[in-house]
Design a protein around this motif. Structure first.
Motif, PDB file in Angstrom:
ATOM      1  N   SER A 123      -2.739 -22.079   7.932  1.00 45.76           N
ATOM      2  CA  SER A 123      -3.156 -21.765   9.305  1.00 45.76           C
ATOM      3  C   SER A 123      -1.977 -21.372  10.185  1.00 45.76           C
ATOM      4  O   SER A 123      -2.148 -20.674  11.183  1.00 45.76           O
ATOM      5  N   LEU A 124      -0.774 -21.810   9.798  1.00 43.96           N
ATOM      6  CA  LEU A 124       0.418 -21.486  10.568  1.00 43.96           C
ATOM      7  C   LEU A 124       1.070 -20.183  10.109  1.00 43.96           C
ATOM      8  O   LEU A 124       1.994 -19.700  10.754  1.00 43.96           O
ATOM      9  N   GLY A 125       0.598 -19.636   8.993  1.00 46.14           N
ATOM     10  CA  GLY A 125       1.199 -18.420   8.471  1.00 46.14           C
ATOM     11  C   GLY A 125       2.544 -18.652   7.814  1.00 46.14           C
ATOM     12  O   GLY A 125       3.415 -17.769   7.817  1.00 46.14           O
ATOM     13  N   ILE A 126       2.715 -19.833   7.226  1.00 45.79           N
ATOM     14  CA  ILE A 126       3.993 -20.225   6.617  1.00 45.79           C
ATOM     15  C   ILE A 126       3.819 -20.378   5.110  1.00 45.79           C
ATOM     16  O   ILE A 126       2.790 -20.884   4.642  1.00 45.79           O
ATOM     17  N   ASP A 127       4.829 -19.963   4.369  1.00 48.44           N
ATOM     18  CA  ASP A 127       4.890 -20.240   2.933  1.00 48.44           C
ATOM     19  C   ASP A 127       5.547 -21.607   2.762  1.00 48.44           C
ATOM     20  O   ASP A 127       6.759 -21.744   2.933  1.00 48.44           O
ATOM     21  N   GLU A 128       4.749 -22.615   2.437  1.00 49.93           N
ATOM     22  CA  GLU A 128       5.252 -23.986   2.377  1.00 49.93           C
ATOM     23  C   GLU A 128       6.228 -24.209   1.225  1.00 49.93           C
ATOM     24  O   GLU A 128       6.913 -25.231   1.172  1.00 49.93           O
ATOM     25  N   ARG A 129       6.323 -23.266   0.311  1.00 51.11           N
ATOM     26  CA  ARG A 129       7.252 -23.393  -0.818  1.00 51.11           C
ATOM     27  C   ARG A 129       8.648 -22.898  -0.470  1.00 51.11           C
ATOM     28  O   ARG A 129       9.578 -23.086  -1.254  1.00 51.11           O
ATOM     29  N   ARG A 130       8.777 -22.257   0.703  1.00 47.14           N
ATOM     30  CA  ARG A 130      10.054 -21.633   1.066  1.00 47.14           C
ATOM     31  C   ARG A 130      10.408 -21.980   2.512  1.00 47.14           C
ATOM     32  O   ARG A 130      10.056 -21.255   3.441  1.00 47.14           O
ATOM     33  N   ILE A 131      11.079 -23.107   2.671  1.00 45.89           N
ATOM     34  CA  ILE A 131      11.502 -23.564   3.995  1.00 45.89           C
ATOM     35  C   ILE A 131      13.011 -23.784   3.965  1.00 45.89           C
ATOM     36  O   ILE A 131      13.553 -24.372   3.022  1.00 45.89           O
TER      37      ILE A 131
END
Length: 270
Positions: A123-131
């Protein structure tokens, strides 16, 4: 000029580099990530301009090592609102990444933020695997602590700028600075061996930094990291003062900022 107005001027200073697209960044303010008795903790999300946006972009979290209530009592605003935070958020977003600036009650709230970003990534438009993490000065120990915890494998890299690092061996330099400047030191008792062996680090050293013993902590850290063969990129900006990204309006400072952005893009977009 009064001390207060000098302080206000410093809080408004922005990064000395501007790049195309910064004015077109999409800003979502005050997204709640944790409820507390004292009110909601929130973050501001800087998304890439529509022209370069992707469905799920990597994110860069700008780490705070100071509790916001104390920061606000001294500086009159939350850390996510100062010029450094907002301008770096726009720099990162204009580079095709998502920038995250946040509020806290305690610096350890960073861990709750990282969990929220993972759980609500779609929903945030974030790739959670790449922070990735970005931290400077007294905020670096908090970032190093998060790297040691691992954040479920989502952390891919970190940019650490003119920061206090770790107390290695018998050193007490970071502990003394933490007591003096009131940042947290959650890495007390930890060593370089506690860091992931394969996580790339960018370290920006300001050669003319006058913060007491800060560069000594960087020098010791880099030496230890090389002994362990960690993937470390060091840029020594020899003529730079502390906070050169705000205070040193030179091409050398702008090139160092470009190097940091390039590092983040390489490790998060690859």
């Amino acid at each position: 000029m009064s001390q207060e107005s000098e302080r206000d001027k410093m809080m408004k200073k922005t990064a000395v580099l501007e790049i195309p697209g910064m004015d077109a960044v999409i800003l979502r303010r005050d997204i709640e990530y944790q409820a507390t008795d004292a009110g909601a903790l929130t973050f501001d999300l800087y998304a890439p301009p529509t022209s370069v946006a992707v469905a799920r972009a990597p994110a860069v979290v700008f780490v705070s090592g100071y509790p916001d209530p104390g920061f606000e009592s001294v500086f009159g605003c939350k850390r996510k609102e100062i010029g450094q935070s907002t301008s770096w958020g726009r720099l990162v977003a204009a580079s095709g990444l998502v920038g995250i600036n946040y509020t806290n009650r305690e610096p350890s709230d960073l861990h709750a933020l990282l969990e929220r970003l993972q759980q609500n990534a779609a929903s945030l438009g974030i790739d959670e695997r790449r922070i990735g993490l970005w931290a400077c000065s007294g905020n670096v120990p908090m970032a190093l602590s998060a790297l040691m915890r691992g954040a479920s494998g989502s952390l891919r890299c970190a940019a650490l700028c003119y920061g206090f690092m770790l107390d290695l061996g018998a050193s007490t330099r970071v502990a003394e600075a933490a007591a003096q400047f009131r940042f947290v030191n959650p890495c007390a008792g930890k060593s370089i061996d506690d860091l992931p062996a394969d996580l790339p680090l960018f370290i920006a050293r300001a050669g003319q930094d006058r913060m007491p013993h800060l560069n000594e902590t960087i020098d010791d850290f880099v030496a230890g990291a090389l002994v362990r063969n960690l993937p470390v990129t060091l840029v020594n900006h020899a003529a730079a003062p502390h906070a050169f990204d705000l205070l040193d309006d030179s091409e050398a400072s702008r090139e160092t900022i470009r190097s940091i952005l390039g590092f983040l893009r390489f490790h998060l977009l690859a």
